[in-house]
Design an enzyme around this catalytic site. Structure first.
Site, mmCIF file in Angstrom:
data_model
loop_
_atom_site.group_PDB
_atom_site.id
_atom_site.type_symbol
_atom_site.label_atom_id
_atom_site.label_comp_id
_atom_site.label_asym_id
_atom_site.label_seq_id
_atom_site.Cartn_x
_atom_site.Cartn_y
_atom_site.Cartn_z
ATOM 1 N N GLU A 84 0.589 -0.833 -0.079
ATOM 2 C CA GLU A 84 -0.160 -0.193 -0.090
ATOM 3 C C GLU A 84 0.821 1.082 -0.033
ATOM 4 O O GLU A 84 0.172 2.212 -0.355
ATOM 5 C CB GLU A 84 -0.880 0.142 1.466
ATOM 6 C CG GLU A 84 -2.193 0.538 1.062
ATOM 7 C CD GLU A 84 -3.399 0.063 2.460
ATOM 8 O OE1 GLU A 84 -4.480 -0.494 1.778
ATOM 9 O OE2 GLU A 84 -3.262 0.230 3.467
ATOM 10 N N HIS B 126 8.013 -26.434 0.796
ATOM 11 C CA HIS B 126 7.046 -27.345 0.643
ATOM 12 C C HIS B 126 5.810 -27.202 -0.858
ATOM 13 O O HIS B 126 5.248 -28.016 -0.974
ATOM 14 C CB HIS B 126 6.330 -28.948 1.393
ATOM 15 C CG HIS B 126 8.015 -29.556 2.035
ATOM 16 N ND1 HIS B 126 8.467 -30.109 1.155
ATOM 17 C CD2 HIS B 126 8.288 -29.106 2.952
ATOM 18 C CE1 HIS B 126 9.613 -30.635 2.348
ATOM 19 N NE2 HIS B 126 9.628 -29.891 3.130
ATOM 20 N N LYS C 76 -13.177 2.138 -2.315
ATOM 21 C CA LYS C 76 -14.616 2.559 -1.120
ATOM 22 C C LYS C 76 -15.645 3.666 -1.350
ATOM 23 O O LYS C 76 -16.333 3.037 -0.983
ATOM 24 C CB LYS C 76 -13.607 3.583 -0.190
ATOM 25 C CG LYS C 76 -13.142 2.778 1.044
ATOM 26 C CD LYS C 76 -12.055 3.969 2.401
ATOM 27 C CE LYS C 76 -11.497 2.899 2.757
ATOM 28 N NZ LYS C 76 -11.463 3.635 3.912
HETATM 29 O O1 PA5 Z 1 -2.452 2.066 6.292
HETATM 30 C C1 PA5 Z 1 -3.836 2.604 6.261
HETATM 31 O O2 PA5 Z 1 -4.153 3.545 5.934
HETATM 32 C C2 PA5 Z 1 -4.702 1.670 5.766
HETATM 33 O O3 PA5 Z 1 -4.889 0.045 5.855
HETATM 34 C C3 PA5 Z 1 -6.468 1.899 6.765
HETATM 35 O O4 PA5 Z 1 -5.331 1.056 7.712
HETATM 36 C C4 PA5 Z 1 -7.505 0.928 6.718
HETATM 37 O O5 PA5 Z 1 -7.736 0.950 5.138
HETATM 38 C C5 PA5 Z 1 -8.701 0.909 7.842
HETATM 39 O O6 PA5 Z 1 -8.686 2.714 7.986
HETATM 40 P P1 PA5 Z 1 -9.753 2.923 9.368
HETATM 41 O O7 PA5 Z 1 -8.660 3.391 10.697
HETATM 42 O O8 PA5 Z 1 -9.714 4.601 8.621
HETATM 43 O O9 PA5 Z 1 -10.849 2.248 9.244
#
Ligand code: PA5
Length: 451
Positions: free
Chosen positions: A293, A322, A436
């Site tokens: 990410e 394996h 989203k």
């Molecule tokens: O790294 C990030 O910012 C994302 O993976 C968030 O942690 C994830 O989308 C969850 O978001 P939130 O804490 O706002 O629910």
């Protein structure tokens, strides 16, 4: 009886051996002679990361100084642990994977609360399994969401709150809920304020996937009985070493530099992380999000389309020898491998010799299970090296809180360095946000009709 070894923690908590990432002559490994040039190129990158940290732009680098958060976590965990037996942790992505990883690696047997996880999916079967045996009188909920807007955890939360209210009454239910969220804004903050829930902060300047060593991961870990202060000791040690160590001895810097060199010069776009040992199974999942990410980006920091990123693969040694090592040894030269080796297990077993006349088992006699695990990693690394496959190993002395805190910050800092090298913003996730918005539209959320 298992042999139990309790060794004093010795520094360094992590050590990166990259000798098998390079070769005398360049093939699909980096030519050894290029190391000096790489080190020279990495120096300004380290300086840039340190400058960002010192000017307050890299919140995760200042986690060791967030002592008030640490104290709040410890105090809250103590109170909640006295009041309840089970903690249901609700979260997804950065609000989930870190806590799961810490609990799997470090929960002491027979200590702390029982920890259950939910909200990383919207799977009704998973919810049914959780609800089947929850005793609400002894159960607390830790709902974690920085934005408070994420559908997976928030749908789990409203459902569980409803069950909780039915079980203990609307007035008493608030005592069962601890919300970890932004201190000022967002849907969960609004709900927590309205309901009078106890809260813990998600620091505004630390993104989800860099937040495991904030209340996001520390609170579930503390409830599980993990001495969370010791995680921060390891985190600090790695940060301070990153700032001070010589380039060639600088683990996170060299890790990122070698990954980047393979990416740009040899098209090695796949990063395999393969910890050896069951307790580190979830570490790979935590790393996978961090690396994917943070670095998978369409645009560079100047707005140019680059479509950069590594594809992280979470493997587990020795299990995946394996399942995947055949591919790693003989498949395309498009990846690097990094092993994590635990030098001393907390317990070990010497093998008996029930069949001295059968060599298929007799050769194992007298060896310890931990020794076999070391041999598995060493043998895999050697075989890969013989086939010209770049592989490195991060060593930790034990799976201690200090070592896990150090491992976390090793890879967090490496991610920051890799972001600099790729010239991308490692701290946003526009590709996730777009999905989203489409989903909000599909589910009829007001304000998203025209998206
Ligand atoms: O790294 C990030 O910012 C994302 O993976 C968030 O942690 C994830 O989308 C969850 O978001 P939130 O804490 O706002 O629910």
């Amino acid at each position: 009886m298992p042999k139990t070894t309790k060794k004093a923690e010795v520094k360094p908590f992590v050590r990166f051996d990259y000798s098998r990432m390079t070769a005398e002559r360049g093939n699909m490994m980096m030519p050894k002679a290029d190391l000096i040039d790489l080190a020279r190129r990495l120096e300004p990158v380290r300086a840039a990361v340190i400058k960002q940290w010192r000017s307050g732009q890299l919140g995760f680098m200042a986690i060791p100084e967030r002592t008030a958060d640490l104290k709040a976590v410890e105090a809250m965990a103590k109170t909640v642990g006295r009041e309840f037996k089970t903690l249901v942790v609700i979260g997804i992505g950065g609000s989930d994977l870190g806590a799961r990883m810490l609990v799997k690696a470090l929960k002491p047997a027979g200590k702390g609360m029982e920890i259950r996880f939910i909200g990383a999916n919207t799977d009704p079967d998973e919810m049914a399994a959780l609800l089947r045996d929850l005793d609400w009188r002894k159960t607390a909920i830790n709902v974690i969401s920085k934005s408070g807007d994420t559908i997976e955890p928030m749908s789990a939360f409203v459902l569980l709150r409803d069950r909780l209210v039915k079980a203990v009454g609307v007035n008493r239910h608030a005592r069962h809920v601890i919300a970890t969220t932004d201190t000022e804004k967002g849907t969960l903050r609004k709900i927590a304020d309205r309901e009078g829930y106890r809260t813990l902060p998600v620091p505004a300047d630390i993104g989800g996937r860099f937040s495991v060593l904030t209340p996001v991961g520390l609170f579930p870990a503390a409830c599980a009985g993990i001495p969370v202060r010791r995680l921060v000791v390891g985190c600090r040690a790695v940060r301070d070493e990153f700032a001070a160590a010589k380039t060639m001895d600088n683990g996170p810097l060299m890790f990122a530099g070698l990954q980047h060199d393979g990416y740009v010069r040899r098209s090695q776009h796949i990063t395999v992380l393969m910890p050896y040992g069951e307790r580190l199974r979830e570490f790979g999942s935590w790393f996978r999000q961090l690396w994917a990410e943070s670095l998978g980006k369409r645009l560079d920091r100047h707005g140019k389309v680059v479509n950069h990123g590594f594809t992280p693969v979470a493997a587990l040694g020795a299990t995946d020898q394996h399942s995947q090592v055949q591919l790693y040894n003989e498949g395309p030269f498009d990846k690097t491998l990094t092993f994590i080796e635990v030098e001393s297990p907390d317990a070990d077993f010497r093998l008996p010799n029930p069949y001295p006349d059968i060599e298929g088992t007799a050769y194992m006699a007298g060896h310890r299970l931990g020794e076999i695990l070391h041999a598995e990693r060493a043998a895999t690394s050697l075989a890969l090296t013989e086939n010209g496959r770049p592989n490195g190993t991060v060593f930790v002395p034990r799976v201690s809180p200090e070592a896990v805190g150090a491992l976390v910050n090793f890879f967090q800092i490496a991610t920051a360095v890799a972001g600099e090298l790729l010239d991308v913003n490692a701290y946003d996730q526009p590709g996730v946000e777009a999905g989203k918005k489409h989903m909000y539209k599909l589910l009829g959320r007001k304000g998203f009709e025209k998206f």
